[in-house]
Enzyme design. Structure first.
Site, PDB file in Angstrom:
ATOM      1  N   LYS A 267       0.842  -1.199   0.000  1.00 17.61           N
ATOM      2  CA  LYS A 267       0.000   0.000   0.000  1.00 17.61           C
ATOM      3  C   LYS A 267       0.877   1.249   0.000  1.00 17.61           C
ATOM      4  O   LYS A 267       1.743   1.423   0.857  1.00 17.61           O
ATOM      5  CB  LYS A 267      -0.899  -0.007   1.238  1.00 17.61           C
ATOM      6  CG  LYS A 267      -1.694   1.274   1.468  1.00 17.61           C
ATOM      7  CD  LYS A 267      -2.442   1.200   2.800  1.00 17.61           C
ATOM      8  CE  LYS A 267      -3.050   2.541   3.183  1.00 17.61           C
ATOM      9  NZ  LYS A 267      -3.700   2.488   4.518  1.00 17.61           N
ATOM     10  N   ASP A 272      -2.624  10.388   3.942  1.00 19.23           N
ATOM     11  CA  ASP A 272      -4.021  10.013   4.115  1.00 19.23           C
ATOM     12  C   ASP A 272      -4.719  10.999   5.034  1.00 19.23           C
ATOM     13  O   ASP A 272      -4.569  10.952   6.256  1.00 19.23           O
ATOM     14  CB  ASP A 272      -4.109   8.596   4.699  1.00 19.23           C
ATOM     15  CG  ASP A 272      -5.549   8.159   4.914  1.00 19.23           C
ATOM     16  OD1 ASP A 272      -6.454   8.753   4.286  1.00 19.23           O
ATOM     17  OD2 ASP A 272      -5.772   7.220   5.710  1.00 19.23           O
ATOM     18  N   LYS A 279     -10.146  12.923   8.784  1.00 17.83           N
ATOM     19  CA  LYS A 279      -9.651  12.591  10.109  1.00 17.83           C
ATOM     20  C   LYS A 279      -9.605  13.845  10.985  1.00 17.83           C
ATOM     21  O   LYS A 279      -9.446  14.964  10.486  1.00 17.83           O
ATOM     22  CB  LYS A 279      -8.224  12.039  10.013  1.00 17.83           C
ATOM     23  CG  LYS A 279      -8.074  10.717   9.277  1.00 17.83           C
ATOM     24  CD  LYS A 279      -6.601  10.335   9.185  1.00 17.83           C
ATOM     25  CE  LYS A 279      -6.378   9.072   8.378  1.00 17.83           C
ATOM     26  NZ  LYS A 279      -6.842   7.855   9.048  1.00 17.83           N
ATOM     27  N   ASP A 290       1.552   6.232   5.858  1.00 19.07           N
ATOM     28  CA  ASP A 290       0.571   5.317   5.284  1.00 19.07           C
ATOM     29  C   ASP A 290       1.079   4.657   3.998  1.00 19.07           C
ATOM     30  O   ASP A 290       0.360   3.895   3.368  1.00 19.07           O
ATOM     31  CB  ASP A 290      -0.755   6.037   5.024  1.00 19.07           C
ATOM     32  CG  ASP A 290      -1.958   5.162   5.329  1.00 19.07           C
ATOM     33  OD1 ASP A 290      -1.778   4.116   5.976  1.00 19.07           O
ATOM     34  OD2 ASP A 290      -3.074   5.518   4.926  1.00 19.07           O
ATOM     35  N   ASP A 349     -12.104   6.896   4.459  1.00 21.93           N
ATOM     36  CA  ASP A 349     -10.901   6.673   5.256  1.00 21.93           C
ATOM     37  C   ASP A 349     -10.522   5.188   5.301  1.00 21.93           C
ATOM     38  O   ASP A 349      -9.568   4.811   5.978  1.00 21.93           O
ATOM     39  CB  ASP A 349     -11.093   7.212   6.679  1.00 21.93           C
ATOM     40  CG  ASP A 349      -9.782   7.390   7.415  1.00 21.93           C
ATOM     41  OD1 ASP A 349      -8.726   7.462   6.737  1.00 21.93           O
ATOM     42  OD2 ASP A 349      -9.791   7.461   8.653  1.00 21.93           O
ATOM     43  N   GLU A 351      -9.406   3.656   2.600  1.00 26.09           N
ATOM     44  CA  GLU A 351      -8.970   3.785   1.207  1.00 26.09           C
ATOM     45  C   GLU A 351      -7.910   2.775   0.806  1.00 26.09           C
ATOM     46  O   GLU A 351      -7.780   2.421  -0.367  1.00 26.09           O
ATOM     47  CB  GLU A 351      -8.447   5.205   0.963  1.00 26.09           C
ATOM     48  CG  GLU A 351      -7.006   5.480   1.384  1.00 26.09           C
ATOM     49  CD  GLU A 351      -6.736   5.296   2.873  1.00 26.09           C
ATOM     50  OE1 GLU A 351      -5.606   4.914   3.211  1.00 26.09           O
ATOM     51  OE2 GLU A 351      -7.643   5.538   3.695  1.00 26.09           O
ATOM     52  N   ARG A 353      -7.529  -0.418   1.245  1.00 25.21           N
ATOM     53  CA  ARG A 353      -8.026  -1.669   0.661  1.00 25.21           C
ATOM     54  C   ARG A 353      -8.544  -1.442  -0.761  1.00 25.21           C
ATOM     55  O   ARG A 353      -8.508  -2.357  -1.586  1.00 25.21           O
ATOM     56  CB  ARG A 353      -9.099  -2.269   1.567  1.00 25.21           C
ATOM     57  CG  ARG A 353     -10.341  -1.460   1.742  1.00 25.21           C
ATOM     58  CD  ARG A 353     -11.121  -1.813   3.002  1.00 25.21           C
ATOM     59  NE  ARG A 353     -10.442  -1.326   4.202  1.00 25.21           N
ATOM     60  CZ  ARG A 353     -10.900  -1.512   5.438  1.00 25.21           C
ATOM     61  NH1 ARG A 353     -12.048  -2.167   5.639  1.00 25.21           N
ATOM     62  NH2 ARG A 353     -10.241  -1.039   6.473  1.00 25.21           N
TER      63      ARG A 353
END
Length: 497
Positions: A267, A272, A279, A290, A349, A351, A353
């Site tokens: 990933k 993010d 967030k 991330d 949030d 995202e 996956r």
């Protein structure tokens, strides 16, 4: 820093710094006994007088012993001899290296290899000393106007306490050096600020890696290429950002061309915000990390190339930013993935996956023997496992066991979570094939359930490294760790021909 391994008797090395282990019950290691004898029992008297507790990782520098015969000794506490685990051993070595750095020692001979670490081998100790030494001196100061003083330590010789183990220890040293290089590279990428480390930056890093190592080839897909392939999930995440998404594909070929590769998918969300499911401000700090899954794939590929392993490996990195705005995707949007499966977005949030699932479908073209996804995927894994164990889920038990074994061998451990069919109920959607979240309960498992729907055509395992790839919270505490590079490299070593 140069590290080597060779047999060196301590009583004959009077002009270099000798790193010697002692135990908290006043017992001495073999090398400490030899030096103690030559010093007329000085070390024994020192311990009996309570001058050094010898707790694990504590150090005591001594100078000009035996009338100046030994110029510099660094006593290193090992704690209780029968309670030295691999993690305690790393603490011991870390203390030793930091002691050498603070004393501005240029060259040292390390006798900590003779410390008994449970049932581990001498080769294990050599590799752990090598990796931990580089860990202890790692710095990330690219953006500081005033740098720390340069590290004086330029050479470390690890004592080979058993000549019959020389070949195994040389191999362990080479593995440790390669893993340390991969870990440091992974940490550098993770620690880079997101205004520099964008998807484009990651693509350029992959290209630089391929330029440095002829065994690695790279191909970067642009957004127009992904649109043609129907990667609606990955592009859905990216659409709110001014930074274009990249799908970075690396190929390492060290084995027979006909042998199916192992695929690593990391990933690469370079920042993010949570998107339109934004967030809180405090939770946004640390979100440059991330992309640590992507960084670990690049770091593993670097280590592979250094080792020249006889194995074929593919790395796939979906690199995106997740930003809010008028063009960004929204809760209750429905995205069509490359596989054709549709996804209702419950939270923007969740995202990672979405980016991974299209990369997983794309990886099918390589006809992989197995696929491992690596991601800072869920906060739930931190609640469940803390910062010590990586979460592991898999649709193939032999693959899961191989990764668990590699984690123990590399001291980069994981813990397996169930992937039972009952959990699939939580990601049902009344409007699409699935939802991208399953609520608060069992969050790591339901994220795994989501990914498993795109892994139906191959053996697959997922590593949730949200608690282990970086310390994302706090201020001064924030840092990348380089995990799970040691586990991944060990897994690939185990499967190399």
């Amino acid at each position: 820093m140069k590290i080597s391994v060779e047999a060196i008797q301590p009583e004959k090395q009077t002009k270099h710094c000798l790193v010697i282990g002692v135990y908290s019950n006043q017992a001495l290691t073999g090398s400490a006994k030899a030096i103690d004898k030559q010093c007329g029992g000085y070390l024994t008297k020192l311990l009996k007088n309570g001058a050094f507790d010898a707790k694990a990782g504590e150090t005591l520098p001594l100078y000009h012993l035996a009338n100046g015969e030994f110029e510099h000794l660094l006593l290193v506490g090992c704690g209780e001899a029968d309670k030295i685990t691999p993690m305690v051993f790393r603490k011991i070595v870390t203390g030793a290296i930091k002691g050498l750095v603070s004393s501005k020692t240029a060259k040292a001979i390390c006798y900590l290899s003779e410390v008994t670490v449970g049932k581990e081998t001498l080769a294990f100790n050599v590799r752990q000393i090598t990796e931990t030494a580089f860990e202890a001196i790692y710095r990330f100061e690219q953006f500081k106007s005033k740098k720390s003083d340069s590290i004086a330590l330029k050479e470390l010789i690890i004592h080979l306490s058993d000549e019959s183990e020389k070949a195994a220890c040389k191999k362990a040293l080479n593995e440790g050096l390669a893993i340390a290089a991969g870990v440091a590279y992974t940490k550098d990428l993770g620690n880079m600020p997101s205004n520099i480390c964008t998807p484009t930056y990651l693509a350029k890093e992959a290209e630089a890696l391929a330029k440095a190592y002829p065994s690695i080839k790279v191909n970067v897909l642009e957004e127009k290429d992904m649109q043609k392939l129907g990667m609606g999930a990955l592009l859905g995440v990216s659409q709110g950002s001014d930074e274009p998404a990249k799908l970075i594909c690396l190929e390492y070929q060290g084995g027979n061309k006909k042998t199916a590769p192992i695929a690593l998918i990391g990933k690469g969300v370079t920042f993010d915000t949570g998107g339109n499911s934004i967030k809180p401000a405090d939770s946004m700090v640390g979100m440059k990390y991330d992309m640590c899954g992507a960084a670990s794939v690049l770091g593993t590929m670097k280590a592979l190339a250094e080792l020249k392993l006889a194995i074929n490996v593919v790395g796939v990195i979906p690199a995106v930013e997740n930003m809010p705005g008028g063009k960004a995707y929204k809760p209750e949007d429905i995205l069509t993935s490359m596989s054709g499966k549709t996804i209702e977005v419950i939270s923007t949030d969740a995202e990672g996956r979405l980016a991974l699932c299209d990369a997983m479908t794309y990886a099918e073209r390589y006809k992989p023997a197995s696929v491992i996804t690596i991601a800072t995927l869920t906060g739930a894994v931190v609640i469940g496992l803390g910062f010590h164990a990586t979460g592991l889920l898999s649709n193939h038990e032999p693959l899961a066991k191989s990764l668990l074994k590699a984690g123990l061998a590399s001291n980069d451990r994981a813990w397996q979570l169930p992937l039972w069919e009952e959990y699939q109920e939580q990601i049902k959607s009344p409007f699409a094939d699935m939802a991208n979240t399953g609520g608060r309960t069992a969050g790591t498992i339901t994220a795994g359930c989501f990914l498993s729907r795109f892994a139906e055509n191959y053996h697959w395992a997922h590593l949730d490294v949200a608690g282990t790839a970086a310390m994302m919270m706090g201020t001064n505490e924030r840092k990348a760790t380089g995990r799970p590079v040691p586990m991944l490299v060990q897994y690939l070593i185990d499967h190399a021909t």
